[in-house]
Design a protein around this motif. Structure first.
Motif, PDB file in Angstrom:
ATOM      1  N   CYS A  37       1.095  -1.121  -0.081  1.00  0.00           N
ATOM      2  CA  CYS A  37      -0.087   0.075   0.082  1.00  0.00           C
ATOM      3  C   CYS A  37       1.202   1.266  -0.490  1.00  0.00           C
ATOM      4  O   CYS A  37       1.791   1.270   0.266  1.00  0.00           O
ATOM      5  N   VAL A  38       0.227   2.205  -0.588  1.00  0.00           N
ATOM      6  CA  VAL A  38       0.930   3.807  -0.358  1.00  0.00           C
ATOM      7  C   VAL A  38       0.099   4.550   0.539  1.00  0.00           C
ATOM      8  O   VAL A  38      -1.473   4.998   0.535  1.00  0.00           O
ATOM      9  N   LEU A  39       0.144   5.021   1.192  1.00  0.00           N
ATOM     10  CA  LEU A  39      -0.170   5.793   2.022  1.00  0.00           C
ATOM     11  C   LEU A  39      -0.026   7.857   1.318  1.00  0.00           C
ATOM     12  O   LEU A  39       1.006   8.202   1.644  1.00  0.00           O
ATOM     13  N   GLN A  40      -1.292   8.092   0.845  1.00  0.00           N
ATOM     14  CA  GLN A  40      -1.142   9.177   0.346  1.00  0.00           C
ATOM     15  C   GLN A  40      -2.032  10.708   1.130  1.00  0.00           C
ATOM     16  O   GLN A  40      -2.897  10.593   1.261  1.00  0.00           O
ATOM     17  N   VAL A  41      -1.161  11.283   1.734  1.00  0.00           N
ATOM     18  CA  VAL A  41      -1.346  12.595   2.383  1.00  0.00           C
ATOM     19  C   VAL A  41      -1.250  13.645   1.611  1.00  0.00           C
ATOM     20  O   VAL A  41      -0.592  13.757   0.663  1.00  0.00           O
ATOM     21  N   SER A  42      -2.959  15.132   1.827  1.00  0.00           N
ATOM     22  CA  SER A  42      -3.172  15.560   1.718  1.00  0.00           C
ATOM     23  C   SER A  42      -1.204  17.198   1.612  1.00  0.00           C
ATOM     24  O   SER A  42      -1.991  18.197   0.658  1.00  0.00           O
ATOM     25  N   GLY A  43      -0.926  17.276   3.190  1.00  0.00           N
ATOM     26  CA  GLY A  43      -0.394  18.141   3.459  1.00  0.00           C
ATOM     27  C   GLY A  43       1.049  17.692   3.247  1.00  0.00           C
ATOM     28  O   GLY A  43       1.787  17.061   2.722  1.00  0.00           O
ATOM     29  N   ARG A  44       2.074  18.606   4.840  1.00  0.00           N
ATOM     30  CA  ARG A  44       3.301  18.392   4.241  1.00  0.00           C
ATOM     31  C   ARG A  44       3.410  16.612   4.649  1.00  0.00           C
ATOM     32  O   ARG A  44       2.740  15.968   5.651  1.00  0.00           O
ATOM     33  N   ALA A  45       4.305  16.278   4.840  1.00  0.00           N
ATOM     34  CA  ALA A  45       5.002  15.601   6.025  1.00  0.00           C
ATOM     35  C   ALA A  45       5.825  15.275   7.407  1.00  0.00           C
ATOM     36  O   ALA A  45       6.289  15.151   7.167  1.00  0.00           O
ATOM     37  N   SER A  46       4.977  14.890   8.415  1.00  0.00           N
ATOM     38  CA  SER A  46       5.676  15.861   9.771  1.00  0.00           C
ATOM     39  C   SER A  46       5.652  13.760   9.823  1.00  0.00           C
ATOM     40  O   SER A  46       6.172  13.090   9.385  1.00  0.00           O
ATOM     41  N   PHE A  47       7.070  14.137  11.223  1.00  0.00           N
ATOM     42  CA  PHE A  47       7.738  13.232  12.305  1.00  0.00           C
ATOM     43  C   PHE A  47       6.407  12.187  12.023  1.00  0.00           C
ATOM     44  O   PHE A  47       6.837  11.036  11.434  1.00  0.00           O
ATOM     45  N   GLU A  48       5.426  12.821  12.768  1.00  0.00           N
ATOM     46  CA  GLU A  48       4.309  11.604  13.412  1.00  0.00           C
ATOM     47  C   GLU A  48       3.543  11.002  11.887  1.00  0.00           C
ATOM     48  O   GLU A  48       3.529   9.457  12.541  1.00  0.00           O
ATOM     49  N   LEU A  49       3.634  11.379  11.147  1.00  0.00           N
ATOM     50  CA  LEU A  49       2.920  10.670   9.976  1.00  0.00           C
ATOM     51  C   LEU A  49       3.763   9.344   9.481  1.00  0.00           C
ATOM     52  O   LEU A  49       3.355   8.041   9.217  1.00  0.00           O
ATOM     53  N   VAL A  50       5.006   9.736   9.772  1.00  0.00           N
ATOM     54  CA  VAL A  50       5.746   8.314   8.894  1.00  0.00           C
ATOM     55  C   VAL A  50       5.420   7.686  10.028  1.00  0.00           C
ATOM     56  O   VAL A  50       5.509   6.238  10.289  1.00  0.00           O
ATOM     57  N   GLN A  51       6.193   7.956  11.449  1.00  0.00           N
ATOM     58  CA  GLN A  51       5.396   6.992  12.557  1.00  0.00           C
ATOM     59  C   GLN A  51       4.194   5.670  12.696  1.00  0.00           C
ATOM     60  O   GLN A  51       4.456   5.051  12.855  1.00  0.00           O
ATOM     61  N   LYS A  52       3.456   6.987  12.593  1.00  0.00           N
ATOM     62  CA  LYS A  52       2.304   5.554  12.095  1.00  0.00           C
ATOM     63  C   LYS A  52       1.986   5.108  10.929  1.00  0.00           C
ATOM     64  O   LYS A  52       1.555   3.718  10.974  1.00  0.00           O
ATOM     65  N   ALA A  53       2.838   5.417  10.264  1.00  0.00           N
ATOM     66  CA  ALA A  53       2.538   4.768   9.021  1.00  0.00           C
ATOM     67  C   ALA A  53       3.251   3.707   9.188  1.00  0.00           C
ATOM     68  O   ALA A  53       3.233   2.140   8.613  1.00  0.00           O
ATOM     69  N   HIS A  54       4.872   3.765   9.884  1.00  0.00           N
ATOM     70  CA  HIS A  54       5.985   2.750   9.794  1.00  0.00           C
ATOM     71  C   HIS A  54       4.796   2.224  11.237  1.00  0.00           C
ATOM     72  O   HIS A  54       5.202   0.142  11.000  1.00  0.00           O
ATOM     73  N   MET A  55       4.102   2.180  11.855  1.00  0.00           N
ATOM     74  CA  MET A  55       3.726   1.364  12.522  1.00  0.00           C
ATOM     75  C   MET A  55       2.535   0.511  11.924  1.00  0.00           C
ATOM     76  O   MET A  55       2.301  -0.557  12.896  1.00  0.00           O
ATOM     77  N   ALA A  56       1.708   0.625  11.445  1.00  0.00           N
ATOM     78  CA  ALA A  56       1.000   0.093  10.660  1.00  0.00           C
ATOM     79  C   ALA A  56       1.576  -0.986   9.091  1.00  0.00           C
ATOM     80  O   ALA A  56       0.834  -1.594   8.565  1.00  0.00           O
ATOM     81  N   GLY A  57       2.956  -1.205   8.715  1.00  0.00           N
ATOM     82  CA  GLY A  57       3.301  -1.766   7.700  1.00  0.00           C
ATOM     83  C   GLY A  57       3.598  -1.109   6.704  1.00  0.00           C
ATOM     84  O   GLY A  57       3.692  -1.764   5.947  1.00  0.00           O
ATOM     85  N   ILE A  58       3.490   0.376   6.703  1.00  0.00           N
ATOM     86  CA  ILE A  58       2.557   1.265   5.084  1.00  0.00           C
ATOM     87  C   ILE A  58       4.263   1.218   5.022  1.00  0.00           C
ATOM     88  O   ILE A  58       5.351   2.530   6.124  1.00  0.00           O
ATOM     89  N   ALA A  59       5.028   1.406   3.704  1.00  0.00           N
ATOM     90  CA  ALA A  59       6.112   1.465   3.236  1.00  0.00           C
ATOM     91  C   ALA A  59       6.531   2.072   2.295  1.00  0.00           C
ATOM     92  O   ALA A  59       7.670   2.931   2.510  1.00  0.00           O
ATOM     93  N   VAL A  60       5.409   2.495   2.204  1.00  0.00           N
ATOM     94  CA  VAL A  60       5.297   4.234   1.266  1.00  0.00           C
ATOM     95  C   VAL A  60       4.401   5.197   1.731  1.00  0.00           C
ATOM     96  O   VAL A  60       3.485   5.615   1.807  1.00  0.00           O
ATOM     97  N   LEU A  61       5.034   6.853   1.948  1.00  0.00           N
ATOM     98  CA  LEU A  61       4.016   7.445   2.503  1.00  0.00           C
ATOM     99  C   LEU A  61       4.630   9.161   1.192  1.00  0.00           C
ATOM    100  O   LEU A  61       5.528   9.316   1.216  1.00  0.00           O
ATOM    101  N   ALA A  62       3.912   9.201   0.621  1.00  0.00           N
ATOM    102  CA  ALA A  62       3.886  10.593  -0.024  1.00  0.00           C
ATOM    103  C   ALA A  62       2.845  11.336   0.084  1.00  0.00           C
ATOM    104  O   ALA A  62       1.362  11.480   0.931  1.00  0.00           O
ATOM    105  N   ALA A  63       3.574  12.492  -0.120  1.00  0.00           N
ATOM    106  CA  ALA A  63       2.704  14.071   0.573  1.00  0.00           C
ATOM    107  C   ALA A  63       2.926  14.986  -0.510  1.00  0.00           C
ATOM    108  O   ALA A  63       3.365  15.579  -1.707  1.00  0.00           O
TER     109      ALA A  63
END
Length: 276
Positions: free
Chosen positions: A212-238
């Motif tokens: 899966c890819v998590l796409q977010v509408s704004g900036r990528a903060s530290f906590e968003l990376v941490q939350k994606a990591h805890m869910a096993g998401i390998a790709v975060l795009a902002a």
């Protein structure tokens, strides 16, 4: 009705004209999260998908990571001044044998809409290791990645009405690299929108979110990376920029972090090997 509220405003122009009009505002109310009846934290959020928000938050905090860890989730006894239910208290009952949150990590102050980690006892409370190893075989075609931004924007109905909320969308990749939008959530807090997506995935027994890819509408903060990591998401795009600390964390845990993903280009700050 509580997701939005109308308010009378005065529209003023530089040419000296003005007129009254009705504007639509995004709802924002406090939600108290209780675990086994014990108050644990209060967060400001846009009402809606409250159970997903509560469950996603518990995943992010490392309290639960399987649907069977949760025995029940429901609204608590909070009431308004007129005696009606407020629906601003959510109580999560853990299954037998599941350890409750460490009391040393209790959150004693409000979690704001803009910064989810405000009020944590220490930075250690949000950098715990995920129980899900990140997938190394995920490959995302750049064209699919760039298209996610527009697909996200097209589905942001609450943003279209108010202009005042963030969004997080989960895209699942098939074997050919085509992306399917499977969940989208909006909230005044960007971290809440992500928690609502992760909580949905927990209820659907979808964790870990490996392809899966998590796409977010704004900036990528530290906590968003941490939350994606805890869910096993390998790709975060902002859509906008990442913070320096979010890049450090993504690099440390082996995630792919993309910023300014829009139009015909994107900046890959970590894990560029997953983008093809």
């Amino acid at each position: 009705m509580r997701r939005t509220r109308r308010h009378r405003v005065v529209r003023m122009n530089l040419d000296g004209t003005s007129r009254g009009r009705s504007d639509v505002l995004a709802g924002e109310e406090p939600m108290e999260l209780r675990v086994d009846g014990r108050a644990w934290t209060v967060t400001m959020r846009t009402p809606g998908e409250d159970f997903d928000l509560a469950l996603g938050f518990l995943v992010s905090e490392g309290v639960v990571w399987e649907a069977d860890h949760v025995a029940a989730v429901g609204y608590g006894p909070g009431v308004n001044a007129d005696g009606t239910l407020s629906y601003n208290v959510v109580d999560v009952r853990l299954a037998a044998g599941v350890a409750p949150p460490d009391s040393s990590h209790e959150r004693h102050v409000y979690t704001s809409s803009s910064c989810g980690i405000c009020g944590t006892a220490s930075i250690d409370a949000v950098t715990r290791a995920s129980r899900f190893p990140l997938a190394d075989d995920v490959r995302v075609p750049l064209a699919e990645l760039l298209a996610m931004t527009e697909r996200l924007r097209e589905r942001q109905r609450l943003f279209a009405d108010t202009g005042g909320v963030h969004a997080a969308a989960l895209f699942r990749l098939d074997d050919a690299g085509r992306a399917e939008l499977v969940c989208l959530r909006e909230d005044v807090g960007r971290h809440n929108a992500v928690d609502k997506v992760v909580g949905w995935a927990l209820r659907e027994r979808g964790l870990p979110l490996r392809r899966c890819v998590l796409q977010v509408s704004g900036r990528a903060s530290f906590e968003l990376v941490q939350k994606a990591h805890m869910a096993g998401i390998a790709v975060l795009a902002a859509v906008s920029a990442p913070s320096a600390m979010s890049v450090d964390l993504a690099t440390e845990v082996g995630m792919t972090l993309v910023g300014f993903s829009r139009g015909d280009s994107a900046n890959v700050y970590a894990g560029a090997e997953r983008i093809v």
